[in-house]
Design a protein around this motif. Structure first.
Motif, mmCIF file in Angstrom:
data_model
loop_
_atom_site.group_PDB
_atom_site.id
_atom_site.type_symbol
_atom_site.label_atom_id
_atom_site.label_comp_id
_atom_site.label_asym_id
_atom_site.label_seq_id
_atom_site.Cartn_x
_atom_site.Cartn_y
_atom_site.Cartn_z
ATOM 1 N N GLU A 163 0.511 -1.650 -0.115
ATOM 2 C CA GLU A 163 -0.139 0.093 0.058
ATOM 3 C C GLU A 163 0.829 1.546 -0.460
ATOM 4 O OE1 GLU A 163 -2.298 2.603 3.211
ATOM 5 O OE2 GLU A 163 -2.153 0.248 3.183
ATOM 6 N N ILE A 164 0.522 2.311 -0.835
ATOM 7 C CA ILE A 164 2.080 3.790 -0.961
ATOM 8 C C ILE A 164 0.872 4.615 -0.085
ATOM 9 C CG2 ILE A 164 1.162 5.603 -1.914
ATOM 10 C CD1 ILE A 164 0.844 3.669 -4.859
ATOM 11 N N VAL A 165 1.776 4.911 1.622
ATOM 12 C CA VAL A 165 1.952 5.304 2.353
ATOM 13 C C VAL A 165 2.013 6.351 2.703
ATOM 14 C CG1 VAL A 165 1.671 3.317 3.501
ATOM 15 C CG2 VAL A 165 3.562 4.343 3.594
ATOM 16 N N SER A 166 3.045 6.959 1.743
ATOM 17 C CA SER A 166 3.453 8.550 1.503
ATOM 18 C C SER A 166 4.155 8.280 -0.170
ATOM 19 C CB SER A 166 4.305 8.683 2.728
ATOM 20 O OG SER A 166 5.170 9.616 2.676
ATOM 21 N N LEU A 167 4.837 9.835 0.397
ATOM 22 C CA LEU A 167 4.436 10.198 -1.279
ATOM 23 C C LEU A 167 5.652 11.634 -1.206
ATOM 24 C CD1 LEU A 167 1.366 10.053 -3.602
ATOM 25 C CD2 LEU A 167 3.344 8.556 -3.856
ATOM 26 N N ILE A 168 5.983 11.344 -2.209
ATOM 27 C CA ILE A 168 7.474 12.615 -1.669
ATOM 28 C C ILE A 168 8.155 13.232 -4.005
ATOM 29 C CG2 ILE A 168 8.442 12.129 0.257
ATOM 30 C CD1 ILE A 168 10.731 11.160 -1.148
ATOM 31 N N GLY A 169 8.428 13.880 -4.235
ATOM 32 C CA GLY A 169 8.403 14.157 -4.988
ATOM 33 C C GLY A 169 8.981 13.642 -5.907
ATOM 34 N N SER A 170 10.371 13.028 -5.709
ATOM 35 C CA SER A 170 11.576 11.799 -6.358
ATOM 36 C C SER A 170 10.911 10.102 -6.049
ATOM 37 C CB SER A 170 12.730 12.053 -5.314
ATOM 38 O OG SER A 170 12.686 11.489 -4.000
ATOM 39 N N GLY A 171 9.270 9.961 -5.725
ATOM 40 C CA GLY A 171 9.364 8.330 -5.038
ATOM 41 C C GLY A 171 7.942 8.702 -4.183
ATOM 42 N N LEU A 172 7.928 6.895 -3.594
ATOM 43 C CA LEU A 172 6.403 6.947 -3.456
ATOM 44 C C LEU A 172 7.391 5.352 -1.754
ATOM 45 C CD1 LEU A 172 5.358 3.794 -4.107
ATOM 46 C CD2 LEU A 172 5.112 5.320 -6.409
ATOM 47 N N PHE A 173 6.965 5.393 -0.878
ATOM 48 C CA PHE A 173 6.923 4.940 0.313
ATOM 49 C C PHE A 173 6.202 3.927 0.403
ATOM 50 C CE2 PHE A 173 9.041 8.961 1.443
ATOM 51 C CZ PHE A 173 10.633 8.183 1.867
ATOM 52 N N VAL A 174 6.534 2.611 0.701
ATOM 53 C CA VAL A 174 5.035 1.426 0.253
ATOM 54 C C VAL A 174 5.314 0.368 1.470
ATOM 55 C CG1 VAL A 174 4.617 -0.612 -0.545
ATOM 56 C CG2 VAL A 174 5.426 1.446 -2.298
ATOM 57 N N ARG A 175 4.634 0.305 2.479
ATOM 58 C CA ARG A 175 4.077 -0.148 3.375
ATOM 59 C C ARG A 175 3.415 -1.790 2.789
ATOM 60 N NH1 ARG A 175 2.988 -0.662 8.957
ATOM 61 N NH2 ARG A 175 4.033 1.385 8.760
ATOM 62 N N PHE A 176 4.305 -2.995 2.459
ATOM 63 C CA PHE A 176 4.676 -3.863 2.202
ATOM 64 C C PHE A 176 4.704 -5.253 3.032
ATOM 65 C CE2 PHE A 176 8.546 -3.599 1.567
ATOM 66 C CZ PHE A 176 9.331 -4.614 2.026
ATOM 67 N N GLY A 177 4.131 -6.512 2.875
ATOM 68 C CA GLY A 177 4.469 -7.613 4.082
ATOM 69 C C GLY A 177 3.750 -7.533 5.276
ATOM 70 N N ASP A 178 2.132 -6.441 5.780
ATOM 71 C CA ASP A 178 1.904 -6.084 6.550
ATOM 72 C C ASP A 178 3.019 -5.430 7.466
ATOM 73 O OD1 ASP A 178 -0.475 -6.363 8.420
ATOM 74 O OD2 ASP A 178 0.788 -7.197 9.508
ATOM 75 N N VAL A 179 4.057 -5.458 7.524
ATOM 76 C CA VAL A 179 4.846 -4.749 8.637
ATOM 77 C C VAL A 179 5.955 -3.969 8.286
ATOM 78 C CG1 VAL A 179 4.747 -5.988 10.591
ATOM 79 C CG2 VAL A 179 6.475 -7.164 9.187
ATOM 80 N N PHE A 180 7.000 -4.256 6.656
ATOM 81 C CA PHE A 180 8.072 -4.070 6.377
ATOM 82 C C PHE A 180 7.666 -2.472 5.483
ATOM 83 C CE2 PHE A 180 8.382 -8.453 5.976
ATOM 84 C CZ PHE A 180 9.447 -8.739 6.828
ATOM 85 N N GLU A 181 8.294 -1.944 5.354
ATOM 86 C CA GLU A 181 8.443 -0.596 4.588
ATOM 87 C C GLU A 181 9.772 -0.310 4.035
ATOM 88 O OE1 GLU A 181 7.478 4.286 5.798
ATOM 89 O OE2 GLU A 181 5.921 3.156 6.798
#
Length: 564
Positions: free
Chosen positions: A489-507
């Motif tokens: 799931e995309i949890v945060s965005l900045i101009g250079s990319g996106l942060f993703v939460r995956f595997g329930d606990v990893f980011e």
């Protein structure tokens, strides 16, 4: 959280060889390798994690922490690198006494904490009476053991907080206090300050002696309330009464406009061989609520008394949000198709309205996430980022997030210095303490210092979690294969990319340059990355399949790519 200039010269390194030289590669942050003095190296060798002290010549080894591949070594090294040290002040405890205390040892009392907890600074008692439920919140009487102005007190004030990383703690107080004399362990007489909450009328406050009968974990309480395991009749009745009271307190809190944001903590299990065996989200909301609501109510009760009497103390304040920030929050949620409450224009919104709207928005977000199954992590974080940061202050400025007119931290004096300050303030107001109150200048400085120390400790704790997750992810990928994708799931965005939460606990971070087939730009509301040519959109809260490209273990960082 460094405690002096000498700590600045200490560096955690991984030992390696470069030709004839023994060097230390800075472990947590990139830097120039340090040539080590061979004198004093002992058995230390390549692959060891060590603490070294920089000087004019070669760096000298202070101590070896263990293999650099072991998570336990890394966590210990993180505390050392950040200058977090356990108390060293000499201490002779006073003899506990029943004099001047209400004897509550016959009252059924119990503690509820995480399975791995080592210090227990709060206990509960709840009893059903003809006119309703009466509760007692018992808090360890740390002020009895730590005289104001003593070397121990000054050291605790400097540290200001305990620092918790998975599997270990750097305590604010010496272990003989934190783990023993002030810890409300079962079957032992313990000195407390009790907040008694009657079914009707004003709270009562007094020094007490209790004897906890049960040390319960959140998981145990969850099982007991669900009927999955039996409990003694008196404990079963007490837990169900506590559950009923907590539910009513929670209902009242949300009815008055408190924020509804839940952010489960991540827990870890180690394999004893330097690895992280498991990582999971804590999921005992029922049991957590029992403790949380009673602690909030006790903190409010003490805060209200201190504010009413205007005695010098430290309040936990959370000021009303900025109307512009809440207007932006509502615009972002609307852009993400999340229902929002109606609101006036930002220029016509008062701080009071902004606070009410923040509470209403958090309610809508919680309902939407539960119904739509989307944005579980992203949308609550949007709400949190629109708010001001809670802090300590000598004036009562209210707590907007809890919708409390007066609030202080009182219930964790083993691990937070402001709680100890409030214990002393309460006892002075009750005529049960004779120490001199701090002056306003000292309180101002203490409020700022404890707020900064709290934030520094939180940053260390987040970094420690990131390290553990990096260790766990590396092991998981070894088992499942690096090519296997994850749903995220995309949890945060900045101009250079996106942060993703995956595997329930990893980011992890997915750079925009790794997104396929286009050049992506952040939208004006920062809710999406949109392709300039084809218009493909990556929105906050959307699902995405990712593949792990790189794990930088010592930094606790993960880089991702998009998977088909």
């Amino acid at each position: 959280m460094r405690d002096g200039s000498s700590a600045e010269n200490r560096v955690v390194v991984e030992i390696s060889r470069r030709g004839k030289l023994v060097v230390g590669e800075p472990f947590f942050t990139p830097g120039v390798p340090l040539v080590l003095d061979r004198k004093g190296l002992g058995d230390a060798g390549p692959g060891d994690l060590a603490v070294v002290r920089k000087g004019r010549g070669r760096a000298r080894l202070e101590r070896v922490l263990g293999p650099a591949r072991a998570i336990e070594s890394a966590l210990e090294g993180l505390l050392v690198e950040r200058g977090v040290e356990s108390p060293t002040e000499p201490y002779t405890p006073p003899e506990p006494t029943l004099e001047g205390r209400v004897d509550l040892r016959d009252l059924l009392a119990f503690t509820i904490d995480p399975e791995t907890a080592k210090d227990f600074d709060d206990a509960l008692s709840v009893r059903r009476e003809p006119d309703g439920l009466r509760a007692w919140v018992h808090i360890a009487d740390v002020s009895f053991f730590v005289p104001a102005g003593s070397p121990l007190d000054r050291g605790a004030a400097e540290r200001a907080t305990s620092v918790y990383v998975p599997g270990r703690v750097a305590p604010m107080l010496p272990h003989e206090l934190a783990d023993d004399l002030c810890s409300l362990r079962p079957g032992l007489d313990r000195a407390c300050v009790t907040v008694e909450l009657p079914p009707r009328g004003e709270p009562l406050f007094y020094r007490s002696t209790i004897r906890s009968r049960h040390r319960l974990s959140y998981g145990q309480v969850e099982s007991l309330l669900a009927g999955r395991e039996p409990a003694e009749a008196d404990l079963d009745e007490a837990l169900r009464a506590t559950d009923e009271l907590a539910a009513e307190l929670r209902r009242r809190r949300f009815a008055r406009g408190a924020l509804r944001i839940e952010s489960p903590e991540i827990a870890f299990a180690f394999d004893g061989r330097g690895g992280v065996e498991r990582a999971w989200r804590e999921s005992e909301p029922h049991a957590h609520a029992l403790v949380e609501e009673l602690m909030i109510r006790a903190n409010e009760a003490v805060g209200e008394l201190l504010a009413g009497r205007r005695g010098p103390a430290l309040y936990r304040v959370h000021e009303r949000p900025d109307p512009q920030a809440i207007a932006l929050l509502l615009a972002r949620l609307a852009d993400l198709e999340v229902p929002t409450p109606s609101a006036p224009e930002a220029d016509h919104m008062t701080p009071s309205q902004a606070a009410e709207l923040a509470g209403a928005a958090s309610e809508r977000v919680a309902e939407y996430v539960k119904r739509a199954g989307r944005g579980r992590d992203a949308f609550p974080q949007l709400v949190l980022r629109s708010l001001k940061q809670a802090r300590y202050h000598p004036q009562n400025l209210g707590h907007s997030g809890l919708a409390s007119p007066a609030y202080c931290h009182f219930t964790s004096p083993i691990r937070r210095y402001p709680d100890l300050v409030c214990h002393r303030a309460l006892l002075r107001e009750l005529g049960a303490a004779d120490d001199a109150p701090p002056d306003s200048d000292d309180l101002e400085a203490l409020a700022e210092h404890t707020s900064l120390q709290e934030r520094a400790a939180a940053e260390i704790e987040y970094r420690a979690d990131d390290l553990c997750l990096a260790w766990r992810l590396e092991r998981e990928l070894f088992d499942r294969g690096w090519e296997e994708p994850y749903d995220g799931e995309i949890v945060s965005l900045i101009g250079s990319g996106l942060f993703v939460r995956f595997g329930d606990v990893f980011e992890g971070f997915l750079p925009a340059r790794r997104l396929p087939g286009d050049y992506f730009e952040l939208t004006p509301l920062a809710t999406s990355l949109v392709g300039r040519r084809a218009g493909r959109r990556f929105r906050l809260g959307d699902g995405i399949r990712v593949r792990v490209e790189e794990i930088r273990r010592s930094e606790g960082k993960v880089e991702l790519s998009a998977a088909a």
